[in-house]
Enzyme design. Structure first.
Site, short mmCIF file in Angstrom:
data_model
loop_
_atom_site.label_atom_id
_atom_site.label_comp_id
_atom_site.label_asym_id
_atom_site.label_seq_id
_atom_site.Cartn_x
_atom_site.Cartn_y
_atom_site.Cartn_z
N ASP A 195 17.65 27.98 -27.97
CA ASP A 195 16.22 27.91 -27.20
C ASP A 195 16.20 27.17 -25.71
O ASP A 195 15.40 27.44 -25.01
CB ASP A 195 15.24 26.93 -27.90
CG ASP A 195 14.80 27.59 -29.27
OD1 ASP A 195 14.89 28.86 -29.45
OD2 ASP A 195 14.51 26.67 -30.30
N CYS A 198 3.29 1.79 2.86
CA CYS A 198 4.44 0.97 2.80
C CYS A 198 5.57 1.88 1.83
O CYS A 198 6.82 2.15 2.47
CB CYS A 198 4.26 -0.23 2.05
SG CYS A 198 3.13 -1.29 2.66
N ASP A 214 13.52 24.28 -30.51
CA ASP A 214 14.22 23.32 -30.68
C ASP A 214 15.93 23.33 -30.93
O ASP A 214 16.74 22.58 -31.22
CB ASP A 214 13.96 22.62 -32.42
CG ASP A 214 14.33 23.75 -33.49
OD1 ASP A 214 14.40 24.75 -33.02
OD2 ASP A 214 14.53 23.22 -34.49
N CYS A 256 0.86 -1.13 0.10
CA CYS A 256 0.04 0.12 0.15
C CYS A 256 0.92 1.22 0.09
O CYS A 256 2.05 1.10 0.18
CB CYS A 256 -0.87 0.08 1.09
SG CYS A 256 -0.03 0.12 2.52
N ASP A 302 8.90 28.86 -30.75
CA ASP A 302 10.05 29.50 -31.58
C ASP A 302 9.66 29.46 -33.15
O ASP A 302 8.93 28.40 -33.33
CB ASP A 302 11.22 28.70 -31.14
CG ASP A 302 12.60 29.07 -32.25
OD1 ASP A 302 12.94 30.22 -32.43
OD2 ASP A 302 13.08 28.09 -32.78
#
Length: 719
Positions: free
Chosen positions: A618, A17, A614, A14, A416
């Site tokens: 950036d 734990c 990308d 559970c 971008d």
């Protein structure tokens, strides 16, 4: 120096734990942070060189659990297989317990009118409770002796109380009508049934990673000493040349050596359209060659391959915790002791009110059984597992669980321009010269020939297409965000924005300025060119807008998001692109560092911003944004900086990412609501005597299964 170590965890049943193991690991010497994933049965600890692995294992063993370090270079484990084995184990238990319990139930309904009836119930129930239910008592004993009660403690105490009271009544020879062996047997059977369904459902929730790992090729056709031989892909090494025929999977990452074909990369990007591969193109393992024969020089194998990196990203996301889980963890950490206290109060209260031990024991047992916090522990991790797995199949990789929560509050998505809304594949668009156009283009190509920048390559390729020859320039210097300067035939040649010329005191002729404005207004990236102290002409390159850019912007608007674009291009170019794709705001002529400042300014003004980019320039903006989405076809730096990796360059992937992240978080909230509501409503009902132990056991088991099943709905997500 810190390092992250992963452990398999055995014995968790559970959320409490997981919280307990996490707390113990975090207190050990050399451990900086520790995170335990209950659904994934895994622990991760960030440790220093002073950490002792055996000491960590011993500390966890003291509280009743076992951890085993996972070798990152030889990780052949499968969580899905583990859950399958658990499901088979629990199925055997529930079938055996179910058969005996059915007999006990029939005997209980007939009634103990004969001397032998209760004794048969006693024998059969004892087998069920201590045989098929032994796993609960064994775990409970470890938890009690380590003073760390958890879910198994509740189950064990509840079933033993029901069995023990009934046995006492039977042995004492009084109160035969008040035995409830059938309750003890049915509790064990129903909980075993719940664990079977839970294990099977969790296996389905975690099978995204297993399916990814199974996508790789099973054989590789490699050229050895001039002969093609079939080998296991694991035997490949960088530098090997593999041959891939139509219909075969590419066995490893590499560079196409010869041949031309279309390759299905949908397992990486989510896009079904084949990608053209030719000499010099990158190829990725597990993608499918569709058309022609390819010879590929192997670059990356094993853990360094794109497929394994994707698997690692998904695993990392599934191992992290969303901030919303903290409340559930805090509650789970103290839940079991509180429930045991409530059960004792209920026992004493009913004894005082009714004077009937059977009723008091029954209601106390109901409280113990109904309160097991399984659903609470499964609410968040199962949703994250299924959501991140579904994202991987759609070409969207979530790097951590926090991004699901942050995406809920997004109100702005900024793109971008180059390589994101546009393809980033520049072509020479126009040349204007006050004199000889070929001479101007020849000079520009000479300056740009040593650069790998997309604009430079477009100019050089344009010059070569015109069959122009050009010398090699010297002293070439790139001026960040403005242009480039070099020396050719003893003259200084300047290519770039007008500021680059005015800063040097060079004259910009009216005719060149007029040509610049006219060409730039068409949406092309345009530069001035000059030498001998004055501008001599204009050169421009064009970038193609992606087919789905406008659709992506429209879909984001449909979702109530504001859109924008950041670019280092001129106002003319930015305005033309913005008008075509339909973004709301444009910030143009920004230096790389200024992109991050622009994002920060939006945040200061109250916006919650996602940035999609990308390139290397950036990376700062991706880091500053509330949610950074790095296009997977971009640079490694950008991918490292982002919170989400979009494996394809399609802008629609950003729409998928936002929608899936929001849907996943909504599922987490639904799970937590029902888990909290269940325990909040059920415990008082059990305490007041409205739920008998058998109904409580069934409800507890179904609550866990319902949470996992709700998470599994994410597998059908489609943006």
């Amino acid at each position: 120096m810190s390092d992250t170590i992963r452990f398999d965890v055995e014995g968790m049943t559970c959320a409490s734990c997981a919280v307990r193991i996490e707390r113990v690991l975090g207190k050990q010497d050399g451990v900086e942070t520790a995170v335990v994933n209950f659904a994934g049965q895994e622990a991760r600890a960030t440790v220093t060189d002073s950490a002792d692995i055996e000491a960590l294992q011993a500390a966890v063993a003291k509280i009743g659990y076992d951890i085993e370090e996972i070798d990152p270079d030889n990780d052949n484990r499968s969580i899905t297989e583990r859950y399958d084995a658990e499901a088979r184990y629990q199925l055997r238990n529930v079938v055996g317990a179910g058969i005996l319990t059915a007999v006990v139930m029939v005997l209980a309904m007939i009634g103990p009118d004969t001397d032998w009836n209760p004794w048969v119930q006693f024998v059969l129930t004892t087998i069920v409770v201590f045989g098929f239910g032994w796993q609960f008592h064994r775990a409970a004993w470890k938890q009690i002796t380590s003073l760390s009660p958890a879910m198994d403690t509740l189950i064990s105490v509840g079933t033993l109380a029901a069995w023990g009271y009934s046995t006492f009544v039977l042995l004492s020879g009084s109160g035969e009508g008040f035995i409830f062996f059938e309750s003890a047997a049915m509790i064990v059977t129903l909980i075993l049934l719940g664990r079977f369904f839970e294990a099977r459902a969790k296996g389905e929730a975690t099978n995204a990673i297993a399916k990814l790992a199974e996508l790789g090729a099973k054989q590789a056709r490699v050229v050895r000493q001039g002969t093609e031989v079939m080998v296991d892909p694991l035997e490949l090494a960088p530098g090997d040349v593999v041959v891939v025929l139509p219909g075969e999977k590419i066995p490893a990452d590499g560079i196409v050596h010869s041949g031309r074909s279309g390759v299905d990369e949908s397992m990486l990007t989510g896009e079904s359209r084949p990608v053209t591969k030719e000499p010099g193109s990158s190829a990725f393992g597990a993608t499918v060659n569709q058309l022609g024969r390819l010879e590929i020089e192997v670059e990356h194998v094993g853990p360094n391959s794109a497929l394994n990196q994707i698997v690692r990203l998904v695993e990392d996301a599934q191992a992290t915790k969303a901030p919303v889980q903290r409340l559930a963890d805090q509650i789970s950490g103290v839940f079991v002791p509180v429930v045991i206290g409530i059960a004792l109060i209920v026992l004493i209260g009913w004894m005082a009110a009714e004077g009937d031990a059977a009723i008091a024991v029954r209601n106390a047992v109901s409280v113990l059984i109904i309160a097991c916090p399984c659903a609470l522990g499964l609410a968040t991790p199962t949703a994250i597992m299924v959501g991140s797995g579904r994202g991987a199949s759609l070409g969207v990789l979530f790097k951590n669980a926090e991004v699901f929560e942050r995406s809920r509050d997004l109100d702005t998505v900024i793109f971008d321009k180059t390589g994101t809304l546009t393809r980033g594949a520049m072509t020479l668009a126009a040349v204007h010269a006050e004199g000889d156009e070929d001479d101007l283009l020849r000079r520009v190509a000479a300056i740009e020939s040593g650069s790998e920048h997309p604009i430079a390559r477009a100019v050089v390729l344009g010059a070569e297409e015109r069959d122009l020859t050009f010398a090699t320039a010297t002293d070439v210097t790139a001026i960040e965000g403005r242009g480039v300067i070099g020396t050719l035939d003893g003259n200084t040649v300047v290519i770039g924005a007008s500021a680059l010329f005015t800063d040097r005191g060079w004259r910009v002729s009216p005719s060149v300025a007029e040509a610049f404005d006219e060409i730039a207004s068409q949406g092309n990236t345009t530069f001035l060119v000059g030498w001998d102290g004055a501008t001599r002409g204009v050169i421009s390159v064009a970038d193609t807008i992606r087919e789905t850019s406008r659709e992506a912007i429209e879909q984001l608007h449909h979702d109530g998001l504001t859109t924008g674009m950041l670019t280092g291009d001129s106002h003319f170019v930015a305005a033309a692109i913005a008008a075509e794709v339909g973004v709301d705001t444009v910030v143009s002529e920004v230096m790389p560092a200024e992109k991050a400042e622009a994002i920060s300014q939006m945040q200061v003004e109250g916006s919650v911003v996602a940035f999609v980019g990308d390139g290397i320039n950036d990376a700062p903006a991706l880091t500053v944004a509330d949610v950074g989405m790095a296009v997977g076809s971009g640079t490694e730096v950008a991918i490292e900086a982002g919170d989400i990796v979009l494996m394809s360059g399609d802008p629609m992937a950003s729409v998928t990412a936002v929608r899936l992240a929001r849907r996943t978080f909504a599922t987490i909230r639904q799970n937590l609501f029902w888990a909290f509501a269940y325990n909040t409503a059920a415990i008082p009902l059990a305490a007041l005597g409205f739920l008998n132990p058998m109904i409580a056991a069934a409800a507890m088991a179904l609550s866990s299964v319902s949470v996992v099943t709700n998470s599994l709905r994410l597998r059908r997500f489609d943006a």
